[in-house]
Design an enzyme around this catalytic site. Structure first.
Site, PDB file in Angstrom:
ATOM      1  N   ASN A   1      44.780  65.807 -65.120  1.00  0.00           N
ATOM      2  CA  ASN A   1      43.922  67.583 -64.408  1.00  0.00           C
ATOM      3  C   ASN A   1      43.929  66.555 -63.272  1.00  0.00           C
ATOM      4  O   ASN A   1      43.600  65.788 -63.254  1.00  0.00           O
ATOM      5  CB  ASN A   1      42.724  67.805 -65.473  1.00  0.00           C
ATOM      6  CG  ASN A   1      42.371  68.078 -66.354  1.00  0.00           C
ATOM      7  OD1 ASN A   1      43.463  68.823 -67.306  1.00  0.00           O
ATOM      8  ND2 ASN A   1      41.678  67.880 -67.518  1.00  0.00           N
ATOM      9  N   GLY A   2      43.907  68.091 -61.725  1.00  0.00           N
ATOM     10  CA  GLY A   2      44.291  67.181 -60.731  1.00  0.00           C
ATOM     11  C   GLY A   2      45.378  67.748 -60.429  1.00  0.00           C
ATOM     12  O   GLY A   2      45.674  68.628 -60.387  1.00  0.00           O
TER      13      GLY A   2
ATOM     14  N   TRP B   1      46.362  74.807 -66.623  1.00  0.00           N
ATOM     15  CA  TRP B   1      45.760  75.894 -65.527  1.00  0.00           C
ATOM     16  C   TRP B   1      47.189  75.559 -64.300  1.00  0.00           C
ATOM     17  O   TRP B   1      46.684  73.957 -63.306  1.00  0.00           O
ATOM     18  CB  TRP B   1      44.925  75.666 -64.987  1.00  0.00           C
ATOM     19  CG  TRP B   1      44.626  76.714 -63.729  1.00  0.00           C
ATOM     20  CD1 TRP B   1      44.627  78.645 -64.828  1.00  0.00           C
ATOM     21  CD2 TRP B   1      44.394  76.491 -62.631  1.00  0.00           C
ATOM     22  NE1 TRP B   1      44.265  78.937 -63.834  1.00  0.00           N
ATOM     23  CE2 TRP B   1      43.675  78.262 -62.488  1.00  0.00           C
ATOM     24  CE3 TRP B   1      44.561  76.020 -61.940  1.00  0.00           C
ATOM     25  CZ2 TRP B   1      43.670  78.915 -61.213  1.00  0.00           C
ATOM     26  CZ3 TRP B   1      44.076  76.300 -60.390  1.00  0.00           C
ATOM     27  CH2 TRP B   1      44.076  77.987 -59.797  1.00  0.00           C
TER      28      TRP B   1
ATOM     29  N   ARG C   1      37.756  77.428 -70.124  1.00  0.00           N
ATOM     30  CA  ARG C   1      38.223  76.872 -68.922  1.00  0.00           C
ATOM     31  C   ARG C   1      39.771  77.260 -68.376  1.00  0.00           C
ATOM     32  O   ARG C   1      39.255  77.623 -66.806  1.00  0.00           O
ATOM     33  CB  ARG C   1      38.760  74.946 -68.843  1.00  0.00           C
ATOM     34  CG  ARG C   1      37.356  73.866 -70.055  1.00  0.00           C
ATOM     35  CD  ARG C   1      37.823  73.059 -69.972  1.00  0.00           C
ATOM     36  NE  ARG C   1      38.316  72.030 -68.899  1.00  0.00           N
ATOM     37  CZ  ARG C   1      37.487  71.305 -67.981  1.00  0.00           C
ATOM     38  NH1 ARG C   1      36.423  71.365 -68.383  1.00  0.00           N
ATOM     39  NH2 ARG C   1      37.796  70.377 -66.942  1.00  0.00           N
TER      40      ARG C   1
ATOM     41  N   CYS D   1      42.111  71.938 -66.278  1.00  0.00           N
ATOM     42  CA  CYS D   1      42.556  72.838 -67.149  1.00  0.00           C
ATOM     43  C   CYS D   1      42.179  71.596 -68.150  1.00  0.00           C
ATOM     44  O   CYS D   1      40.555  70.511 -67.813  1.00  0.00           O
ATOM     45  CB  CYS D   1      43.737  71.102 -67.341  1.00  0.00           C
ATOM     46  SG  CYS D   1      44.709  72.351 -65.218  1.00  0.00           S
TER      47      CYS D   1
ATOM     48  N   LYS E   1      31.681  89.749 -60.437  1.00  0.00           N
ATOM     49  CA  LYS E   1      31.784  90.375 -62.013  1.00  0.00           C
ATOM     50  C   LYS E   1      33.055  91.202 -61.762  1.00  0.00           C
ATOM     51  O   LYS E   1      33.235  91.032 -62.832  1.00  0.00           O
ATOM     52  CB  LYS E   1      30.187  90.464 -62.352  1.00  0.00           C
ATOM     53  CG  LYS E   1      29.338  89.472 -61.930  1.00  0.00           C
ATOM     54  CD  LYS E   1      29.388  88.278 -62.846  1.00  0.00           C
ATOM     55  CE  LYS E   1      30.404  86.836 -63.014  1.00  0.00           C
ATOM     56  NZ  LYS E   1      30.623  86.517 -61.467  1.00  0.00           N
TER      57      LYS E   1
ATOM     58  N   LYS F   1      37.230  77.888 -65.182  1.00  0.00           N
ATOM     59  CA  LYS F   1      35.626  77.925 -65.130  1.00  0.00           C
ATOM     60  C   LYS F   1      35.345  77.271 -64.047  1.00  0.00           C
ATOM     61  O   LYS F   1      34.308  77.326 -63.424  1.00  0.00           O
ATOM     62  CB  LYS F   1      35.313  77.737 -66.362  1.00  0.00           C
ATOM     63  CG  LYS F   1      33.617  77.410 -66.301  1.00  0.00           C
ATOM     64  CD  LYS F   1      33.343  78.636 -66.902  1.00  0.00           C
ATOM     65  CE  LYS F   1      31.187  78.259 -66.949  1.00  0.00           C
ATOM     66  NZ  LYS F   1      30.876  79.494 -66.536  1.00  0.00           N
TER      67      LYS F   1
ATOM     68  N   GLU G   1      27.956  89.641 -55.611  1.00  0.00           N
ATOM     69  CA  GLU G   1      28.081  88.694 -56.899  1.00  0.00           C
ATOM     70  C   GLU G   1      28.569  90.257 -57.781  1.00  0.00           C
ATOM     71  O   GLU G   1      29.508  89.976 -58.736  1.00  0.00           O
ATOM     72  CB  GLU G   1      26.783  87.777 -57.641  1.00  0.00           C
ATOM     73  CG  GLU G   1      26.896  87.916 -58.838  1.00  0.00           C
ATOM     74  CD  GLU G   1      27.788  87.023 -59.251  1.00  0.00           C
ATOM     75  OE1 GLU G   1      27.845  85.993 -60.315  1.00  0.00           O
ATOM     76  OE2 GLU G   1      28.808  85.891 -58.353  1.00  0.00           O
TER      77      GLU G   1
ATOM     78  N   HIS H   1      30.779  99.958 -39.861  1.00  0.00           N
ATOM     79  CA  HIS H   1      31.500  99.491 -39.160  1.00  0.00           C
ATOM     80  C   HIS H   1      33.226  99.515 -39.829  1.00  0.00           C
ATOM     81  O   HIS H   1      33.555  98.310 -38.762  1.00  0.00           O
ATOM     82  CB  HIS H   1      31.014  98.434 -38.471  1.00  0.00           C
ATOM     83  CG  HIS H   1      29.780  98.325 -37.989  1.00  0.00           C
ATOM     84  ND1 HIS H   1      29.899  98.646 -36.619  1.00  0.00           N
ATOM     85  CD2 HIS H   1      28.632  98.194 -38.346  1.00  0.00           C
ATOM     86  CE1 HIS H   1      27.938  98.670 -35.880  1.00  0.00           C
ATOM     87  NE2 HIS H   1      28.010  98.159 -36.949  1.00  0.00           N
TER      88      HIS H   1
ATOM     89  N   GLU I   1      37.097  90.373 -61.478  1.00  0.00           N
ATOM     90  CA  GLU I   1      37.032  89.099 -61.936  1.00  0.00           C
ATOM     91  C   GLU I   1      37.579  89.135 -63.189  1.00  0.00           C
ATOM     92  O   GLU I   1      38.661  88.875 -63.855  1.00  0.00           O
ATOM     93  CB  GLU I   1      36.207  87.748 -61.995  1.00  0.00           C
ATOM     94  CG  GLU I   1      36.098  86.701 -60.867  1.00  0.00           C
ATOM     95  CD  GLU I   1      34.317  86.163 -61.897  1.00  0.00           C
ATOM     96  OE1 GLU I   1      34.891  84.702 -61.319  1.00  0.00           O
ATOM     97  OE2 GLU I   1      33.332  86.306 -62.228  1.00  0.00           O
TER      98      GLU I   1
END
Length: 609
Positions: free
Chosen positions: A101-102, A75, A27, A2, A486, A604, A482, A505, A489
């Site tokens: 925030n939190g 958020w 963020r 946030c 990407k 973020k 990664e 497998h 996301e």
């Protein structure tokens, strides 16, 4: 995650607060709100679900004059993203206003107690309980009321509180979530990130755990929750506001992909001298390095995949057992931890809750801790015995690009330095590494130039695929992870990353003409093995997109499409191999019309567990 902005001073608060929120949009958030106290002592409150533009629209022609206020982008953690749950929150009397925030972990207990005592809680959030606790504790001193309230709360928070009867004061507090003070000329600021205040000041105080800050337009006083004074240093921020702007690029993600050569130069600068690796930041832990018996790397998300590369390199070069750990899992099945366990915490923001918690556990067990982070003054720097800063500059897009590249590079430098301390870095190997590091920024620039147009064209060709399978081996396995991350996301296309040998497998059952195989097949000790796995995919009808080393023309026989990158030593190859995957993900997202810089549901900096 946030965003928090507070202002007190002689100017109009609303434009400053809204500008600050705009600089924190990267963020990730799902609602926004603002609170102001007018010169007449009236409280003005407005909040809206959705983008900041919705709040701006609601404020047209109705925003009052005010010299003090606070603003927030949320958020969601507790309660759905809607107008009611958006911050700020107020108490029963409408006197106390809070943004936060939190996560308040004992929020249900607090809410139940407040309700039993006659308080009316309107939202579904944990934050609203704080406003009512401050209301109960208030006896004419808002800072003391905040301290009393927070002594009842458990969890993580960065918060700002404003009382209508004391419009010349703002109070902030921090516990496990970042909050900074910006020091202006006859005005002061509170924010969750330096970017929010950088247009107005470069002088900041990074608050620490348990700090409560009481500020007016001219003075700043920091105490603990018990009211005892605390001294905090004023620091000068060196990067510019322009560094956080788009600079003519359509998206921050594209800008930051293109900034990687410069970020790598800054990362390497001062750490190589002639033919020598010299990481002076490790001086405080030199003795601990000499006696270390194992290495545990802890990180999350993209930083976790950089740590996976680091684990390969550490084990190969230092001879120490080394592994990477998912931060959120570390505490629940911790390895042996003692003074001979070297713990390396990797976090871009330095505030990632799932990385901080393992670092604190390691601290309790007596482990020497090295932090690899991009953020000066962040929480991880206070947990660590030594810190390597990435020197990547601000990264605004939610998804990591240049910080992944500099994390890998920093970990390679760190592994070499540790190997050198332990007498395991041969002079010839050190010279070769220094040479490769010097060439790396230019090779990254070449990779960006070579893959920009082909990646865009291939993204358009593959955009309708049902899903993607990414594979690699050795140090290219984390690159596959990664690359898949990407794509997921930013484009919302399903993608999975696997160790290439694992295809047969189980995962190979997913491959067909609509699910391409993306193979990170750069020149390495495992390159031939990856080719064998590629052939397994082709035999099932999957198209193959390969990331390959320039000059490896044999790959033309195995892949349908190839994105080429320059050659480098194996340990640094992930830095170059990831570039075309970043570009492919970016252009796929653009082709699909998604929000590239602020993907849905993402933030973020993940500052809650």
């Amino acid at each position: 995650m946030c965003g928090i902005v507070g202002y007190i001073g002689p100017r109009e608060a609303a434009p400053i607060l809204l500008e600050g929120l705009a600089r924190l949009e990267y963020r990730g958030y799902d609602s926004a709100g603002i609170a102001l106290v007018t010169p007449a002592g009236d409280l003005f409150l407005e909040k809206r679900a959705g983008k900041l533009a919705n709040l701006r629209t609601a404020l047209l022609d109705v925003t009052p004059s005010a010299a003090v206020g606070l603003a927030h982008t949320r958020w969601a953690t507790h309660g759905r993203p809607n107008d009611l749950n958006a911050h700020p929150h107020v108490d029963c009397t409408g006197e106390v206003t809070v943004i936060h925030n939190g996560i308040i972990e004992n929020f249900k207990e607090l809410r139940d107690g407040l309700a039993a005592r006659g308080h009316r809680l309107e939202s579904d959030t944990d934050t609203e309980a704080i406003a009512h606790l401050v209301e109960e504790a208030y006896q004419g001193d808002i800072a003391e009321a905040v301290r009393v309230a927070l002594r009842q709360a458990r969890g993580a928070y960065a918060l700002v509180v404003l009382h209508r009867q004391e419009p010349d004061r703002l109070v902030g507090a921090r516990m496990n979530v970042p909050l900074i003070v910006g020091l202006g000329d006859g005005e002061n600021f509170l924010a969750s990130d330096v970017a929010a205040v950088l247009a107005h000041t470069r002088r900041v105080i990074f608050l620490e755990e348990g700090d409560v800050v009481d500020l007016d337009a001219r003075e700043v006083n920091v105490t603990g929750l018990d009211g005892s004074p605390r001294e905090r240093l004023v620091e000068e921020v060196t990067w510019t506001l322009e560094a956080a702007e788009k600079g003519g690029y359509e998206h921050f993600m594209l800008k930051e992909i293109n900034e990687q050569p410069g970020a790598l130069r800054s990362c390497i600068a001062g750490r190589i001298h002639d033919d020598e690796i010299r990481v002076d930041e490790l001086a405080p832990v030199r003795d601990a390095i000499e006696r270390a018996e194992r290495v545990e790397l802890v990180a999350c998300g993209s930083a976790g995949y950089a740590a996976a590369v680091g684990a390969y390199v550490f084990q190969a070069w230092t001879g120490l057992p080394a592994r990477w750990n998912i931060g959120s899992e570390f505490r629940y099945s911790p390895p042996p931890l003692d003074e001979r366990t070297l713990v390396i915490a990797v976090t871009q923001s330095g505030e990632t809750a799932d990385t901080l918690a393992p670092a604190r556990l390691a601290r309790e067990r007596g482990c020497p801790i090295i932090a690899v982070t991009n953020t000066v003054g962040s929480a991880i720097t206070r947990e660590a015995d030594a810190v390597l800063f990435l020197q990547a500059g601000p990264e605004v897009a939610v998804v990591a690009t240049k910080t992944f590249a500099t994390q890998v590079t920093s970990l390679v430098l760190l592994a070499a330095a540790v190997a050198k301390v332990r007498g395991r870095l041969a002079p010839a190997m050190e010279r070769g590494l220094v040479h490769a590091l010097r060439e790396l920024p230019d090779k990254a620039q070449a990779a960006i130039a070579a893959t920009a147009d082909p990646a865009r064209d291939l993204a358009r060709r593959y955009v309708d695929s049902r899903g993607f399978m990414f594979v690699g081996r050795g140090v290219t396995y984390p690159v596959a992870l990664e690359g898949a991350l990407k794509l997921k996301e930013v484009s919302y296309v399903h993608a999975e990353g696997y160790a290439a040998g694992e295809l047969k497998h189980g995962p190979i059952s997913l491959l067909d003409a609509e699910v391409p195989l993306v193979a990170v097949a750069t020149c390495s000790s495992t390159r031939e093995k990856i080719v064998s796995n590629v052939m397994e995919g082709r035999a099932r009808g999957a198209r193959v997109l390969a990331i390959a080393t320039e000059g490896d023309t044999a790959m033309l026989d195995y892949a349908d499409d190839i994105l080429w990158v320059p050659d480098t030593i194996e340990a640094l190859s992930p830095v170059l191999a990831v570039i075309p995957l970043q570009a492919f993900a970016y252009h796929t997202a653009v082709a699909r019309g998604t929000d590239v810089d602020q993907p849905r549901n993402l933030a973020k900096s993940v500052t809650v567990e």
